[in-house]
Design a protein around this motif. Structure first.
Motif, PDB file in Angstrom:
ATOM      1  N   SER A 160     -56.050  11.620 -12.874  1.00  0.00           N
ATOM      2  CA  SER A 160     -56.595  12.932 -13.197  1.00  0.00           C
ATOM      3  C   SER A 160     -55.563  14.020 -12.873  1.00  0.00           C
ATOM      4  O   SER A 160     -54.449  13.989 -13.376  1.00  0.00           O
ATOM      5  N   ARG A 161     -55.909  14.970 -12.000  1.00  0.00           N
ATOM      6  CA  ARG A 161     -54.906  15.972 -11.626  1.00  0.00           C
ATOM      7  C   ARG A 161     -53.743  15.330 -10.877  1.00  0.00           C
ATOM      8  O   ARG A 161     -52.614  15.806 -10.953  1.00  0.00           O
ATOM      9  N   GLY A 162     -53.992  14.216 -10.184  1.00  0.00           N
ATOM     10  CA  GLY A 162     -52.899  13.473  -9.574  1.00  0.00           C
ATOM     11  C   GLY A 162     -51.921  12.950 -10.606  1.00  0.00           C
ATOM     12  O   GLY A 162     -50.724  12.818 -10.333  1.00  0.00           O
ATOM     13  N   GLY A 163     -52.408  12.624 -11.805  1.00  0.00           N
ATOM     14  CA  GLY A 163     -51.523  12.219 -12.885  1.00  0.00           C
ATOM     15  C   GLY A 163     -50.649  13.359 -13.352  1.00  0.00           C
ATOM     16  O   GLY A 163     -49.467  13.167 -13.666  1.00  0.00           O
ATOM     17  N   LYS A 164     -51.213  14.549 -13.402  1.00  0.00           N
ATOM     18  CA  LYS A 164     -50.420  15.746 -13.715  1.00  0.00           C
ATOM     19  C   LYS A 164     -49.337  15.957 -12.665  1.00  0.00           C
ATOM     20  O   LYS A 164     -48.176  16.248 -12.994  1.00  0.00           O
ATOM     21  N   VAL A 165     -49.691  15.793 -11.386  1.00  0.00           N
ATOM     22  CA  VAL A 165     -48.712  15.955 -10.307  1.00  0.00           C
ATOM     23  C   VAL A 165     -47.614  14.898 -10.419  1.00  0.00           C
ATOM     24  O   VAL A 165     -46.430  15.193 -10.220  1.00  0.00           O
ATOM     25  N   ALA A 166     -47.992  13.670 -10.769  1.00  0.00           N
ATOM     26  CA  ALA A 166     -46.990  12.620 -10.945  1.00  0.00           C
ATOM     27  C   ALA A 166     -46.016  12.984 -12.067  1.00  0.00           C
ATOM     28  O   ALA A 166     -44.802  12.797 -11.940  1.00  0.00           O
ATOM     29  N   PHE A 167     -46.551  13.506 -13.168  1.00  0.00           N
ATOM     30  CA  PHE A 167     -45.678  13.956 -14.258  1.00  0.00           C
ATOM     31  C   PHE A 167     -44.769  15.086 -13.782  1.00  0.00           C
ATOM     32  O   PHE A 167     -43.578  15.138 -14.134  1.00  0.00           O
ATOM     33  N   ALA A 168     -45.320  16.009 -13.004  1.00  0.00           N
ATOM     34  CA  ALA A 168     -44.510  17.125 -12.510  1.00  0.00           C
ATOM     35  C   ALA A 168     -43.324  16.628 -11.701  1.00  0.00           C
ATOM     36  O   ALA A 168     -42.211  17.160 -11.813  1.00  0.00           O
ATOM     37  N   LEU A 169     -43.542  15.597 -10.888  1.00  0.00           N
ATOM     38  CA  LEU A 169     -42.441  15.032 -10.107  1.00  0.00           C
ATOM     39  C   LEU A 169     -41.379  14.428 -11.024  1.00  0.00           C
ATOM     40  O   LEU A 169     -40.177  14.598 -10.806  1.00  0.00           O
ATOM     41  N   ALA A 170     -41.824  13.713 -12.052  1.00  0.00           N
ATOM     42  CA  ALA A 170     -40.883  13.069 -12.969  1.00  0.00           C
ATOM     43  C   ALA A 170     -40.167  14.079 -13.858  1.00  0.00           C
ATOM     44  O   ALA A 170     -39.136  13.763 -14.460  1.00  0.00           O
ATOM     45  N   LEU A 171     -40.705  15.292 -13.940  1.00  0.00           N
ATOM     46  CA  LEU A 171     -40.088  16.357 -14.741  1.00  0.00           C
ATOM     47  C   LEU A 171     -39.250  17.311 -13.912  1.00  0.00           C
ATOM     48  O   LEU A 171     -38.725  18.294 -14.433  1.00  0.00           O
ATOM     49  N   GLY A 172     -39.137  17.051 -12.609  1.00  0.00           N
ATOM     50  CA  GLY A 172     -38.270  17.867 -11.769  1.00  0.00           C
ATOM     51  C   GLY A 172     -38.878  19.140 -11.231  1.00  0.00           C
ATOM     52  O   GLY A 172     -38.140  20.054 -10.855  1.00  0.00           O
ATOM     53  N   HIS A 173     -40.210  19.210 -11.128  1.00  0.00           N
ATOM     54  CA  HIS A 173     -40.844  20.405 -10.571  1.00  0.00           C
ATOM     55  C   HIS A 173     -40.652  20.510  -9.066  1.00  0.00           C
ATOM     56  O   HIS A 173     -40.929  21.560  -8.484  1.00  0.00           O
ATOM     57  N   ALA A 174     -40.233  19.447  -8.428  1.00  0.00           N
ATOM     58  CA  ALA A 174     -39.873  19.458  -7.006  1.00  0.00           C
ATOM     59  C   ALA A 174     -38.661  18.559  -6.832  1.00  0.00           C
ATOM     60  O   ALA A 174     -38.494  17.576  -7.557  1.00  0.00           O
ATOM     61  N   LYS A 175     -37.819  18.906  -5.871  1.00  0.00           N
ATOM     62  CA  LYS A 175     -36.627  18.092  -5.620  1.00  0.00           C
ATOM     63  C   LYS A 175     -37.024  16.829  -4.874  1.00  0.00           C
ATOM     64  O   LYS A 175     -37.700  16.877  -3.854  1.00  0.00           O
ATOM     65  N   LEU A 176     -36.590  15.684  -5.397  1.00  0.00           N
ATOM     66  CA  LEU A 176     -36.919  14.397  -4.794  1.00  0.00           C
ATOM     67  C   LEU A 176     -35.708  13.832  -4.058  1.00  0.00           C
ATOM     68  O   LEU A 176     -34.570  13.985  -4.502  1.00  0.00           O
ATOM     69  N   ALA A 177     -35.996  13.139  -2.959  1.00  0.00           N
ATOM     70  CA  ALA A 177     -34.917  12.544  -2.159  1.00  0.00           C
ATOM     71  C   ALA A 177     -34.257  11.381  -2.884  1.00  0.00           C
ATOM     72  O   ALA A 177     -33.079  11.089  -2.654  1.00  0.00           O
ATOM     73  N   ILE A 178     -35.012  10.706  -3.759  1.00  0.00           N
ATOM     74  CA  ILE A 178     -34.498   9.558  -4.510  1.00  0.00           C
ATOM     75  C   ILE A 178     -35.048   9.622  -5.927  1.00  0.00           C
ATOM     76  O   ILE A 178     -36.111  10.199  -6.171  1.00  0.00           O
ATOM     77  N   PRO A 179     -34.364   9.021  -6.885  1.00  0.00           N
ATOM     78  CA  PRO A 179     -34.906   8.970  -8.252  1.00  0.00           C
ATOM     79  C   PRO A 179     -36.146   8.089  -8.306  1.00  0.00           C
ATOM     80  O   PRO A 179     -36.270   7.108  -7.571  1.00  0.00           O
ATOM     81  N   LEU A 180     -37.081   8.432  -9.182  1.00  0.00           N
ATOM     82  CA  LEU A 180     -38.269   7.604  -9.365  1.00  0.00           C
ATOM     83  C   LEU A 180     -37.928   6.386 -10.208  1.00  0.00           C
ATOM     84  O   LEU A 180     -37.178   6.467 -11.177  1.00  0.00           O
ATOM     85  N   ALA A 181     -38.530   5.244  -9.839  1.00  0.00           N
ATOM     86  CA  ALA A 181     -38.300   4.014 -10.592  1.00  0.00           C
ATOM     87  C   ALA A 181     -39.209   3.921 -11.807  1.00  0.00           C
ATOM     88  O   ALA A 181     -38.822   3.381 -12.846  1.00  0.00           O
ATOM     89  N   ALA A 182     -40.439   4.419 -11.700  1.00  0.00           N
ATOM     90  CA  ALA A 182     -41.397   4.344 -12.803  1.00  0.00           C
ATOM     91  C   ALA A 182     -42.513   5.353 -12.549  1.00  0.00           C
ATOM     92  O   ALA A 182     -42.724   5.817 -11.424  1.00  0.00           O
ATOM     93  N   LEU A 183     -43.242   5.678 -13.613  1.00  0.00           N
ATOM     94  CA  LEU A 183     -44.362   6.617 -13.570  1.00  0.00           C
ATOM     95  C   LEU A 183     -45.556   5.985 -14.272  1.00  0.00           C
ATOM     96  O   LEU A 183     -45.430   5.473 -15.381  1.00  0.00           O
ATOM     97  N   VAL A 184     -46.716   6.014 -13.598  1.00  0.00           N
ATOM     98  CA  VAL A 184     -47.963   5.549 -14.205  1.00  0.00           C
ATOM     99  C   VAL A 184     -49.007   6.650 -14.021  1.00  0.00           C
ATOM    100  O   VAL A 184     -49.393   6.958 -12.895  1.00  0.00           O
ATOM    101  N   ALA A 185     -49.456   7.237 -15.126  1.00  0.00           N
ATOM    102  CA  ALA A 185     -50.458   8.302 -15.075  1.00  0.00           C
ATOM    103  C   ALA A 185     -51.786   7.745 -15.569  1.00  0.00           C
ATOM    104  O   ALA A 185     -51.872   7.235 -16.692  1.00  0.00           O
ATOM    105  N   VAL A 186     -52.813   7.831 -14.728  1.00  0.00           N
ATOM    106  CA  VAL A 186     -54.123   7.271 -15.037  1.00  0.00           C
ATOM    107  C   VAL A 186     -55.058   8.397 -15.467  1.00  0.00           C
ATOM    108  O   VAL A 186     -55.463   9.224 -14.659  1.00  0.00           O
ATOM    109  N   ASP A 187     -55.354   8.430 -16.763  1.00  0.00           N
ATOM    110  CA  ASP A 187     -56.191   9.486 -17.350  1.00  0.00           C
ATOM    111  C   ASP A 187     -55.787  10.869 -16.828  1.00  0.00           C
ATOM    112  O   ASP A 187     -56.608  11.603 -16.265  1.00  0.00           O
ATOM    113  N   PRO A 188     -54.507  11.252 -17.022  1.00  0.00           N
ATOM    114  CA  PRO A 188     -54.037  12.545 -16.490  1.00  0.00           C
ATOM    115  C   PRO A 188     -54.722  13.714 -17.182  1.00  0.00           C
ATOM    116  O   PRO A 188     -55.102  13.632 -18.357  1.00  0.00           O
ATOM    117  N   VAL A 189     -54.875  14.816 -16.445  1.00  0.00           N
ATOM    118  CA  VAL A 189     -55.528  16.019 -16.970  1.00  0.00           C
ATOM    119  C   VAL A 189     -54.722  17.240 -16.537  1.00  0.00           C
ATOM    120  O   VAL A 189     -54.356  17.363 -15.366  1.00  0.00           O
TER     121      VAL A 189
END
Length: 347
Positions: A160-189
């Motif tokens: 849900s909104r957690g899926g939106k947050v996961a997408f935001a991380l994969a799109l660079g909305h926050a600086k990550l310490a390491i690159p993401l290996a994969a993204l799974v969004a479950v019914d994102p909203v």
């Protein structure tokens, strides 16, 4: 060997290959071979709010409370960070987390907030802080003896909104310490509708606009876009739900996959028992397909298959789902692969 014998050998080989592919795909929908430990890890209490800035380390508490599902058998396992939906608690997904962990993954589910407004910026920053803490080795004390987290292989998932947050991380909305290996969004909203998105908006209204940094799977529900009743809005409104996320992903940036469970609703991957007022709302507000176990098995199995392919390098289970989607414990209305995978779609 005559022609008839050769034909029989060839047919037997094909049947064996088909059976192996089928069992590999179907196996991810069942509980895996690992026993699972499920523990809570508390964060330090703070009066001020915001995300703590302490440098991560083995003795540093996590920036947010965690629910951690991990295999009990000694070994090193990749990590999946799972982000809960809007105004619910991480424990509502404990059965799903254990399913994924039983297949050889450490699943870390932070409680991002207790109460939150429309703006998801703090959630994005908090999730990034948890990933930074993991990369610094902070998880070691929460794992069973002999179990180690492979902090070089951290994926992110969210509902849900957690899926939106996961997408935001994969799109660079926050600086990550390491690159993401994969993204799974479950019914994102992404809010209540296009133009009524919660900040920061993720969807743009433009096909192919989202250039995510990792292979991405979007799991959708057929009933999420439908209201529970005439006075209730849908839990995953059309235009800002799974189909829009899939349409806006750019397959040139990373491989993508879109699976939709036709007869299930927005919260049907949660635990059978979700106690308290919030738990009651997960059944009262969103349209449901009934028993949650089949949808939970599907989401867990599809997640495992995707992670095995893009984190573990073993694509047999994901190929099996693509070749024989009828093996899934739910009916699928969409099975779509983009990028370096062949695309297949069923109506």
């Amino acid at each position: 060997m005559n022609i008839a014998s050769a034909a029989l050998v060839f047919l037997a080989h094909c049947l064996l290959l088909h059976r192996c592919m089928g069992s590999e795909a179907g196996g991810v929908f069942d509980h895996g071979r690992h026993g699972v430990s499920l523990v809570r890890v508390e964060a330090p209490s703070r009066c001020g709010g915001g995300t703590p800035s302490s440098p991560p380390g083995a003795d540093t508490p996590p920036p947010k409370p965690l629910l951690v599902a991990a295999p009990r058998e000694a070994g090193e396992y990749p990590v999946l960070v799972f982000l809960h939906g809007y105004l619910v608690v991480n424990s509502f997904y404990s059965q799903l987390l254990q399913h994924v962990a039983s297949h050889g993954f450490i699943v870390v589910a932070p409680q991002l907030y207790t109460i939150s407004g429309a703006d998801a910026t703090e959630e994005i920053n908090a999730a990034a802080a948890v990933i930074g803490w993991l990369a610094g080795g902070g998880l070691s004390s929460a794992l069973p003896p002999g179990v180690r987290a492979d902090a070089t292989k951290v994926s992110v998932s969210g509902h849900s909104r957690g899926g939106k947050v996961a997408f935001a991380l994969a799109l660079g909305h926050a600086k990550l310490a390491i690159p993401l290996a994969a993204l799974v969004a479950v019914d994102p909203v992404d809010g209540m509708g296009m133009g009524r998105q919660t900040p920061p908006p993720i969807l743009t209204g433009r096909s192919g606009a989202l250039r995510v940094s990792a292979p991405a799977m979007v799991i959708g529900t057929g009933l999420g876009e439908l209201p529970r009743g005439p006075l209730l809005p849908p839990c995953a409104p059309r235009g800002v739900s799974h189909a829009a996320f899939c349409d806006e992903m750019d397959p040139a940036s990373a491989p993508a996959c879109h699976l939709v469970a036709r007869d299930y609703g927005h919260t049907d991957m949660m635990d059978d028992d979700t106690p308290g007022a919030r738990g009651m709302l997960t059944r009262a507000i969103c349209r449901s397909g009934g028993a949650r176990a089949p949808m939970r098995r599907f989401v867990g199995g599809a997640t495992v298959a995707f992670l095995k392919r893009w984190v573990g390098g073993d694509g047999a289970a994901l190929d099996g789902i693509r070749a024989r989607p009828e093996q899934a414990p739910v009916a699928l209305s969409v099975v779509e692969f983009l990028g370096d995978e062949a695309m297949a779609q069923i109506a």
